[in-house]
Scaffold this active site. Structure first.
Site, PDB file in Angstrom:
ATOM      1  N   LYS A 140     -12.262   1.400  22.935  1.00  0.00           N
ATOM      2  CA  LYS A 140     -11.858   0.438  23.967  1.00  0.00           C
ATOM      3  C   LYS A 140     -10.380   0.129  23.753  1.00  0.00           C
ATOM      4  O   LYS A 140     -10.002  -0.391  22.692  1.00  0.00           O
ATOM      5  CB  LYS A 140     -12.651  -0.857  23.820  1.00  0.00           C
ATOM      6  N   GLU A 163     -22.842  -6.631  33.446  1.00  0.00           N
ATOM      7  CA  GLU A 163     -22.442  -5.246  33.676  1.00  0.00           C
ATOM      8  C   GLU A 163     -23.325  -4.566  34.717  1.00  0.00           C
ATOM      9  O   GLU A 163     -23.333  -3.344  34.829  1.00  0.00           O
ATOM     10  CB  GLU A 163     -22.432  -4.459  32.366  1.00  0.00           C
TER      11      GLU A 163
END
Ligand code: PGA
Ligand code: ZN
Length: 426
Positions: A335, A203
Site C-alpha cells: 500500500k 469496501e
C-alpha cells in the site's frame, strides 16, 4: 521540469477529508492524484497528518498537510526534473526529516509523489503503468475480491475483516470479474435463506449479523456453490484476519463469540479453518508485533496457503527484510500510503520479489476515483490486486480501469492465472 504544484482538501469514500495534489510541468502537462486512507491501520505505517481540531471535520481535516504541500514542499521542488522520481522522493524525505514522515505528513508527500509520475506519463502521452514499468509491463493481476466485510470496516459485528474470493479458475481478468459477480450475488440468496439482513461495509461487501466468524466462511462457501462453481477449484477463499485489532495482552479476542485465545490456540483455529474451507490465502494472521506467532503460523501453514503480511510489514523494506530473515509469511501487501512515496513502494515490491515472496498491491478502505494503484500493479507485474468488493464506485474505478487495460494490451497482455501461486504453494 516542475513548474507548479497545487493542493486541496477533497473527500474519500467514507466522506473523510483527504489530500489531492496537481503537479504541473513547464510543458503544461499535469498530473493529479488523490491519497487514500486506511481505518485498520498498522502502527508502523507512515503518518497520515490530520489536523486534530475537534471543531472542524471532527478533527479529521487535512488543511495542514495541504499547506505543507503548498508552502513547504512546493517551493523546494519547483524546477526539479519530475522524471527523476527517486531524486524527487528523496528530496521530500529529507525535507520531512523524520522516520515516519510525521513532520510534513505521508499524505502530503505521497500526493506529490504520485502526481509527479502522472504528469510525466501525461507529457509522454503514455498510460502511467507503461511510463513506470516500460515495455515489460504486461501482467493482468489475479484479483482478491471482498464478498463479506467485518472488523473495523463493519461495526465489528464479526472480528475478521475480509472474507474474499480468488477466482483461481479464471482464464482472463474479465472472466475473473464475471465469476466474482456471480458469487457476490449468489451469496445474497444464502443470506436470505438464513434470514440475515444485509448492509454494505466500507469496501462494498455485505455484513450480515453472523453468529460467528466461521458462519461467514460457511455462507461464503455455500455462495460459491450456489453460483455453480467448485469451491477451491474454480473459486477459492481468502481471509484478511486483521488480527492486530483484536490482540490485547498477548491474547487474541473474538468479541462477538466471547472467546479469548493464546497464540497457540488461535493458530489451531486458523489451521482448522484451512482444513475445513477452501482457503488459499490469509492476511495478518498474527498481530503486527507477534513475530513468534507468525513463525508458528508460517511453519504450520506456509506450504499450504499464501500468508500475507499487511500490518506486519507496512510496505516497509526493513520490516520485509526482517520477515524474510525469520522466514515468516510468503507474501507482502503493498500500500503506497503505508510508506509514503512511490519510490519506496517500488523498492518494497522489488525486495518482496527478490525474496521469492508474492506482492499483492492493495487499495485502502478509504478510497477515491484515483486509480494509481492499478498502474503500480501493472507496472511491476505484481500479479495480484486487492481492491475491496465489486460494489461502490471507488472500488469499481479500479476494476473498470483494469478492464480498459486488458482491452488495450490485447494479445500482449497476460492474465496471472492460478500459476501466480506456484512458487509458494507445494
Ligand atoms: P485499511 O484496510 O485500509 O482500513 O487498513 C485494508 C486492509 O487491512 O487490508
Ligand atoms: Zn489487511
Amino acid at each position: 521540469k516542475i513548474a507548479e504544484i497545487r493542493a486541496r482538501q477533497v473527500f474519500d469514500s467514507r466522506s473523510n477529508p483527504t489530500v489531492e495534489v496537481d503537479v504541473i510541468l513547464q510543458s503544461g502537462a499535469m498530473g493529479r492524484a488523490i491519497v487514500p486512507s486506511g481505518a485498520s491501520t498498522g502502527i508502523y505505517e507512515a503518518l497520515e497528518l490530520r489536523d486534530q481540531d475537534p471543531s472542524r471535520y471532527m478533527g479529521k481535516s487535512v488543511f495542514q498537510a495541504v499547506t505543507n504541500v503548498k508552502d513547504i514542499l512546493a517551493p523546494q521542488l519547483i524546477g526539479m526534473d519530475a522524471s527523476d522520481q527517486r531524486a524527487l522522493d528523496n528530496r521530500m524525505i529529507l525535507l520531512d526529516g523524520t522516520e515516519n514522515k510525521s513532520r510534513l505528513g505521508a499524505n502530503a508527500i505521497l500526493g506529490i509523489s504520485m502526481a509527479a509520475a502522472k504528469a510525466c506519463a501525461n507529457q509522454l502521452k503514455m498510460p502511467l503503468y507503461r511510463y513506470l514499468g516500460g515495455a515489460q509491463a504486461h501482467l493482468l493481476p489475479m484479483p482478491m475480491i471482498q464478498i463479506i466485510g467485518g472488523g473495523l470496516h463493519a461495526d465489528s459485528v464479526i472480528d475478521l475483516q475480509d472474507f474474499l474470493v480468488i477466482p483461481v479458475g479464471a482464464g482472463s481478468f474479465s472472466q475473473a470479474m464475471e465469476m466474482t459477480y456471480n458469487v457476490y450475488n449468489a451469496t445474497k440468496k444464502v443470506y436470505h435463506e438464513h434470514n440475515l439482513d444485509i448492509s454494505v461495509s466500507d469496501e462494498g461487501g455485505f455484513w450480515p449479523r453472523f453468529s460467528s466468524n466461521e458462519q461467514a466462511m460457511q455462507i461464503l462457501t455455500q455462495g460459491i456453490q450456489y453460483a455453480n462453481y467448485i469451491p477451491g477449484q474454480d473459486v477459492a477463499i481468502a481471509l484478511d484476519v486483521a488480527s492486530s485489532h483484536f490482540y490485547k495482552d498477548q491474547k487474541y479476542h473474538f468479541a462477538a463469540e466471547n472467546k479469548e485465545m493464546t497464540t497457540e490456540e488461535f493458530v489451531d483455529i486458523l489451521e482448522s479453518w484451512v482444513d475445513k474451507y477452501p482457503i488459499i490465502s490469509m492476511e495478518d494472521c498474527c498481530a503486527e508485533d507477534d513475530w513468534s506467532g507468525w513463525e508458528l503460523v508460517s511453519n504450520r501453514l506456509g506450504q499450504r496457503i499464501q500468508l500475507i503480511g499487511d500490518d506486519l510489514f507496512t510496505t516497509n523494506i526493513q520490516r520485509i527484510q526482517k520477515g524474510v530473515e525469520l522466514g515468516v509469511c510468503n507474501s507482502v501487501l503493498i500500500k503506497m500510503n503505508q510508506i509514503g512515496t512511490l519510490t519506496e513502494t517500488l523498492d518494497a515490491i522489488e525486495e518482496t520479489k527478490k525474496a521469492g515472496y508474492l506482492p499483492v498491491v492493495s487499495a485502502r478502505s478509504g478510497e477515491t476515483e484515483d486509480t494509481t494503484m492499478v498502474d503500480l500493479c501493472l507496472a511491476t507485474n505484481a500479479g495480484q490486486i486487492k481492491v475491496g468488493s465489486i460494489a461502490r464506485s471507488e472500488r469499481l474505478a479500479k476494476y473498470n480501469e483494469l478492464l480498459r487495460i486488458e482491452e488495450e494490451l490485447g494479445e500482449s497482455g497476460i492474465f496471472a492465472r492460478r500459476e501466480v501461486f506456484k512458487n509458494i504453494l507445494s
